[in-house]
Every structure is written in C-alpha cells, then in structure tokens.
Design a protein around this motif. Structure first.
Motif, mmCIF file in Angstrom:
data_model
loop_
_atom_site.group_PDB
_atom_site.id
_atom_site.type_symbol
_atom_site.label_atom_id
_atom_site.label_comp_id
_atom_site.label_asym_id
_atom_site.label_seq_id
_atom_site.Cartn_x
_atom_site.Cartn_y
_atom_site.Cartn_z
ATOM 1 N N GLN A 25 4.280 5.783 -5.486
ATOM 2 C CA GLN A 25 4.195 5.883 -6.946
ATOM 3 C C GLN A 25 3.214 6.986 -7.372
ATOM 4 O O GLN A 25 3.499 7.759 -8.295
ATOM 5 C CB GLN A 25 3.765 4.537 -7.528
ATOM 6 N N SER A 26 2.110 7.081 -6.676
ATOM 7 C CA SER A 26 1.138 8.146 -6.988
ATOM 8 C C SER A 26 1.745 9.516 -6.716
ATOM 9 O O SER A 26 1.568 10.469 -7.511
ATOM 10 C CB SER A 26 -0.133 7.962 -6.150
ATOM 11 N N ALA A 27 2.499 9.659 -5.604
ATOM 12 C CA ALA A 27 3.122 10.950 -5.290
ATOM 13 C C ALA A 27 4.164 11.325 -6.325
ATOM 14 O O ALA A 27 4.275 12.487 -6.741
ATOM 15 C CB ALA A 27 3.754 10.882 -3.899
ATOM 16 N N GLU A 53 0.838 -1.219 0.000
ATOM 17 C CA GLU A 53 0.000 0.000 0.000
ATOM 18 C C GLU A 53 0.863 1.257 0.000
ATOM 19 O O GLU A 53 0.580 2.220 -0.742
ATOM 20 C CB GLU A 53 -0.922 -0.018 1.221
ATOM 21 N N GLU A 77 4.210 10.394 -9.448
ATOM 22 C CA GLU A 77 3.499 10.786 -10.680
ATOM 23 C C GLU A 77 2.953 12.203 -10.570
ATOM 24 O O GLU A 77 3.032 12.989 -11.524
ATOM 25 C CB GLU A 77 2.368 9.788 -10.944
ATOM 26 N N ARG A 78 2.427 12.591 -9.404
ATOM 27 C CA ARG A 78 1.905 13.949 -9.230
ATOM 28 C C ARG A 78 3.011 14.980 -9.297
ATOM 29 O O ARG A 78 2.870 16.035 -9.911
ATOM 30 C CB ARG A 78 1.181 14.069 -7.883
ATOM 31 N N LYS A 89 2.322 1.877 -3.424
ATOM 32 C CA LYS A 89 1.351 2.496 -4.341
ATOM 33 C C LYS A 89 1.214 3.985 -4.070
ATOM 34 O O LYS A 89 1.146 4.802 -4.988
ATOM 35 C CB LYS A 89 0.004 1.798 -4.181
ATOM 36 N N GLU A 90 1.209 4.378 -2.784
ATOM 37 C CA GLU A 90 1.115 5.800 -2.444
ATOM 38 C C GLU A 90 2.330 6.568 -2.951
ATOM 39 O O GLU A 90 2.217 7.682 -3.456
ATOM 40 C CB GLU A 90 0.986 5.969 -0.932
ATOM 41 N N GLU A 115 4.176 15.694 -12.837
ATOM 42 C CA GLU A 115 3.267 16.505 -13.642
ATOM 43 C C GLU A 115 3.344 17.975 -13.276
ATOM 44 O O GLU A 115 2.936 18.838 -14.066
ATOM 45 C CB GLU A 115 1.826 15.997 -13.443
#
Length: 396
Positions: free
Chosen positions: A308-310, A302, A312-313, A305-306, A316
């Motif tokens: 990886q999301s950070a 978990e 990606e943000r 995954k967090e 961008e």
C-alpha cells in the motif's frame, strides 16, 4: 523302516510340520511296536471332513505287578505339534470303560500332560509314557463278567470316535456324538482284536502268572459284581463321576469365557490407549500449524502495508517513459534488446497480414510479397540475436 518313513510322509503330505511329525511318529512306533499308523477321515462337529493320522494299538501298563495291554487311539491334528493330540481308550467287546479322573465315559483321555501341552517341549513319547503312568494308577478298562452280554456293535462303523473338546487347548472344537438310548457308547475295533498279554503282537513285557484279559477291581468300597448285576453303589459312583465330569467341563467353559472376555477388554484398553496417543499427536500438530498460521498472517499483513505504501508513492510520481526507463549497461545488450523488439514487431505484422488476407482486405500476391519481405528481415534479426547472445555468453 525306510518304507514306514516314506508311507508316513505320504500320509502327512498336507500337514503343516510334516518332517517334525514324521520323526515323532517314527520314534514312537520304534519303541511301542504294537502301535500302527493309518490315515483316516475325521469328521468335525460342523461337518468338515479331514484326513488325519491315527495311531492305534496297545500300550503296556503295569497294574498290581502284572502287565496289561491297554488299547488306545491317538489322533494327530494337521497342525501338530501346535494343537494337542486327541487320545482315546478303545475298548474291545469284552471290556468296559472305567470312568475316572483320567478317562470319561466316552473313552476320552484327560491328563495333566495334555492340559499343559507345550508345542516347543511336549512330544508323543512323553505323552504315551504319561498315559502308561496314569493308567497304572487307575486302569481305564475292566473285564466284563462272563455272563454279561457284550454290547452290540453297529453294522457299519463310524469313521471317527466321539471327541469332546479338551478343556484348555486351542484348535478345533469337538462335540460328542449323542446316542438315542441310555446305553454306554461303544467303539468299533475295525475287525482287529487287540492281543492279550504275552501274545506276539502285544508288548514285550512279561506275562503275568495268572493272566486276566484286563484288570478287574471294585468301584470304591462297593462289593464285587455278582451274577452280572449292577448294584446301587455302582450307580452312585457312575452318577458322581458323571456329575464331576459335567461340573469340570462347565467350569472350564466358564473359565475360557472369562478369559476371552478379559482378553477382549485388554485389547479394547490397548486400542483406547493407542487412540489417545494418536489424538494427542494430532492436537500437537494442530497447535503447531495454528502457530505457523498466525506467524504467516502477521507477515502477510506487514507485506500488505508495504504494498500500500509503494502504491501511494507511485501514485504521487509523474509518468515514466518506458523507453527511457529501460537502459542497458553495454552497447551489445542494447543491440540485442532492439533486435528482439523488432523481431517481435515483425511477428505481429505477419499475423495481421494473415488476418487481412483472411478478411479479403488484401489480395494473395500482395500478401505473399509482404510476408516474404518481413520473413527475410525476421530471419536476419534472429541470426543477429543468436550472435549477440553468444558474444555476451548468454544461454542460447
């Protein structure tokens, strides 16, 4: 009396229970005054020699209304009363051992009291009383016929008697000394003949009207020995006694061996049971650790995954100016932060000035002049940071 107690204590200096054994011996010799004590060397079957206390003398035995003094010898182990004493009948030159259920051909005494010896309840007084009662039922010695030649004694006397192991008692094992001839083993009397009934050193029991040195009797239903010869009935009784004694010892050996094997099996079963419990405990702990590990793996997945999301943000978003990103909440903190950054810059500058001097990029006078200026500014900044931290109530 005090001298006896002191002497006994000196003899028992290496005994495990010296005071207890001293009290027992003192009580015994006060009642049976014909018993004397001495410290003698005892040789075990493996060659080990020990100094053990030896009680020897006569005990009064009543047989068919007459009192006789039976010569005995009692050895006390150095672990007394944990180990059973060793008792022997000690015949003189005019006596012969009568083999019975209480005495074997070597003079070793077998009694139920010895067989059931209890360190917490048994004592020497009751042991001697048991010997008196048993010998009153079956006398252990009888007088030799007058025309029978006395058994020869060796010119030098051994320090110990033959000691067969008592059947069921723990402690040291003793092997009987085997004579090279078929004659009956004899025991030395150490030059001290035992008194006959009624003598001053004997017991204080009444002397029989028609005294004999020791009781004479028939073996079973056999006739009296005539002319010092041994009849077939005597030989038969002797052989039966020898066979009975050998069977008894072999049975005791087999019983002890079986008990030892049973005890070994019990210990093995106990160890296996303990091993089973340990394995079950280890298995339970492994299962718990596996459950915790599965939970940690789930949490890590978990978190991954967090992250990886950070990432990606952040990818961008546009670039962030560091100076604009760091904003203090008060002017005092801004002054402290700027002073710290400038002081760190001066530290780097002084370092690179030293590198330039080492590489001969600048001369020594220029280096000293610039370093002195930078150091003075660095000291001022550090003092300013100290004041700011005190004003902001931060740790200095």
């Amino acid at each position: 009396m005090a001298n006896d107690e002191a002497a006994i204590k000196s003899y028992l200096a290496k005994y495990k229970h010296r005071d207890f054994t001293t009290r027992e011996v003192m009580s015994l010799i006060q009642v049976y005054r014909s018993l004397t004590y001495r410290l003698e060397v005892f040789v075990f079957n493996n060659g080990t020699r020990k100094n053990l206390l030896n009680l020897e003398g006569t005990i009064p035995v009543t047989y068919k209304g007459a009192v006789y003094n039976i010569p005995v010898c009692i050895w006390l182990m150095d672990t007394h009363p944990q180990n059973v004493p060793l008792c022997f009948v000690k015949p003189t030159a005019d006596m012969t051992i009568r083999v019975s259920k209480y005495v074997d051909s070597n003079g070793k005494v077998y009694l139920p009291y010895l067989h059931e010896w209890n360190p917490n309840g048994s004592n020497l007084m009751k042991l001697v009383q048991s010997m008196i009662a048993a010998f009153g039922e079956l006398p252990p010695v009888y007088s030799k016929p007058r025309n029978e030649m006395p058994m020869p004694y060796p010119p030098t006397f051994p320090t110990t008697f033959p000691h067969p192991q008592y059947p069921s008692q723990p402690g040291p094992t003793f092997m009987p000394h085997v004579r090279p001839t078929a004659e009956m083993p004899t025991y030395p009397n150490f030059g001290l003949p035992y008194p006959h009934p009624g003598t001053a050193n004997g017991s204080q029991f009444p002397t029989p009207a028609n005294p004999l040195p020791y009781p004479t009797f028939n073996y079973g239903s056999s006739p009296e020995v005539a002319g010092g010869t041994i009849t077939e009935e005597h030989i038969k009784v002797s052989l039966l006694s020898a066979v009975e004694d050998k069977l008894r010892r072999r049975l005791n050996e087999q019983s002890q061996q079986s008990q030892a094997e049973l005890e070994t099996l019990r210990r093995t079963a106990q160890e296996l049971q303990e091993g089973k419990m340990r394995l079950e405990d280890i298995l339970a702990r492994l299962q718990k650790e596996r459950s915790d590990l599965d939970k940690n793996i789930t949490i890590l997945q978990e978190k991954e995954k967090e992250l990886q999301s950070a990432v990606e943000r952040l990818g961008e978003q546009e670039g962030v100016d560091v100076d604009e990103a760091v904003v203090t909440t008060a002017p005092l903190y801004t002054q402290l932060m700027n002073s710290f950054a400038e002081e760190a810059t001066l530290e780097d500058a002084i370092y690179y000035m030293g590198e330039a001097l080492r590489k001969e990029v600048i001369d020594l006078d220029t280096f000293l002049k610039q370093v002195r200026t930078l150091a003075r500014r660095q000291f001022t900044l550090r003092a300013l940071m100290q004041k700011c931290r005190q004003k902001a109530q931060l740790a200095c």
